[in-house]
Write an enzyme that holds these catalytic residues in place. Structure first.
Site, PDB file in Angstrom:
ATOM      1  N   THR A 166      45.493  -8.886  -9.836  1.00  0.00           N
ATOM      2  CA  THR A 166      46.838  -8.937 -10.408  1.00  0.00           C
ATOM      3  C   THR A 166      47.767  -9.920  -9.703  1.00  0.00           C
ATOM      4  O   THR A 166      48.881 -10.153 -10.173  1.00  0.00           O
ATOM      5  CB  THR A 166      47.473  -7.537 -10.395  1.00  0.00           C
ATOM      6  OG1 THR A 166      47.453  -7.034  -9.047  1.00  0.00           O
ATOM      7  CG2 THR A 166      46.702  -6.594 -11.304  1.00  0.00           C
ATOM      8  N   ASP A 167      47.319 -10.490  -8.586  1.00  0.00           N
ATOM      9  CA  ASP A 167      48.137 -11.470  -7.876  1.00  0.00           C
ATOM     10  C   ASP A 167      47.289 -12.685  -7.509  1.00  0.00           C
ATOM     11  O   ASP A 167      47.312 -13.154  -6.367  1.00  0.00           O
ATOM     12  CB  ASP A 167      48.759 -10.848  -6.623  1.00  0.00           C
ATOM     13  CG  ASP A 167      49.836 -11.749  -6.008  1.00  0.00           C
ATOM     14  OD1 ASP A 167      50.412 -12.581  -6.747  1.00  0.00           O
ATOM     15  OD2 ASP A 167      50.109 -11.620  -4.803  1.00  0.00           O
ATOM     16  N   LEU A 168      46.567 -13.209  -8.497  1.00  0.00           N
ATOM     17  CA  LEU A 168      45.697 -14.363  -8.241  1.00  0.00           C
ATOM     18  C   LEU A 168      46.554 -15.627  -8.160  1.00  0.00           C
ATOM     19  O   LEU A 168      47.109 -16.071  -9.164  1.00  0.00           O
ATOM     20  CB  LEU A 168      44.653 -14.491  -9.342  1.00  0.00           C
ATOM     21  CG  LEU A 168      43.561 -15.539  -9.104  1.00  0.00           C
ATOM     22  CD1 LEU A 168      42.726 -15.175  -7.877  1.00  0.00           C
ATOM     23  CD2 LEU A 168      42.659 -15.666 -10.332  1.00  0.00           C
TER      24      LEU A 168
END
Length: 234
Positions: A166-168
């Site tokens: 979710t935080d690539l």
């Protein structure tokens, strides 16, 4: 072998093949300072301590909230079960990906300390040796087509394991001195069976390239994204 220790209001999960030190004390930075095993630190949302284990170098992180709410309640989370706590979920996710051949840090140990209706959490995981994130690298040089393709291939491998990062972004992708690609920081990430979310991961990554071009003038061009996607589609 993965083992669990439940003592008082502390729940600890650990890999006994990687951790030979005091299990109950290993989440304390003071413990590592007393043993003279602190090898470095990094500032982010709190301090991440880098420590020397008998088996490897590791990163010790205490979970902290961000944003305005984090200024009020910095490190407490609502408790809904041991396995639903953030450090335990990240431990299991890293273990699954590592066992599946995805280049992620090996999880060493995770701890949840329950206090009333809330909990605090810590994670000890492998520190990737001689690795630098893409932001720092791209400030110094361009990446080759092969390097971009390797990044895309590693993201694809993660997605084949149905893991939604979710935080690539390019702070969370590393290259080591052997050219190996690593993906890090799986807090609040999870397995997801439906289709469609993979596109969201990639769009977030592309936005981070655009953001850092404006912020730091990194060595990146739109055509580099095509190289990354070629690796992803293989």
């Amino acid at each position: 072998m993965i083992k669990v220790l439940l003592k008082n209001k502390d729940y600890i999960i650990y890999n006994d093949e990687l951790l030979n030190e005091n299990i109950e004390q290993c989440f304390s930075a003071d413990y590592w300072k007393q043993k003279n095993k602190i090898i470095g630190s990094a500032q982010g949302r709190g301090t991440t301590w880098f420590v020397q284990l008998l088996t490897m170098q590791a990163a010790l992180r205490h979970y902290r909230r961000g944003g305005l709410f984090g200024k009020i309640i910095s490190d407490y989370y609502f408790f809904t079960g041991w396995d639903k706590s953030r450090s335990i979920q990240e431990f299991h996710l890293l273990d699954k990906l590592s066992q599946s051949g995805v280049n992620v840090p090996q999880p060493v140990a995770a701890k949840v300390s329950k206090s009333g209706l809330c909990y605090r959490a810590d994670l000890l995981c492998e520190k990737i040796a001689n690795a630098t994130d893409l932001v720092d690298i791209l400030q110094q040089r361009c990446l080759s087509k092969l390097e971009y393709q390797s990044i895309g291939a590693q993201i694809k491998k993660m997605h084949k394991n149905q893991v939604n990062h979710t935080d690539l972004n390019i702070h969370n992708i590393l290259l080591d001195d052997q050219g190996k690609v690593w993906i890090i920081d799986f807090d609040k990430c999870f397995q997801q069976q439906r289709e469609g979310w993979q596109k969201g991961n990639l769009e977030r990554l592309l936005r981070s390239f655009h953001k850092e071009v404006k912020k730091r003038s990194i060595n990146w061009q739109e055509g580099n994204w095509d190289d990354l996607m070629r690796g992803y589609r293989v």
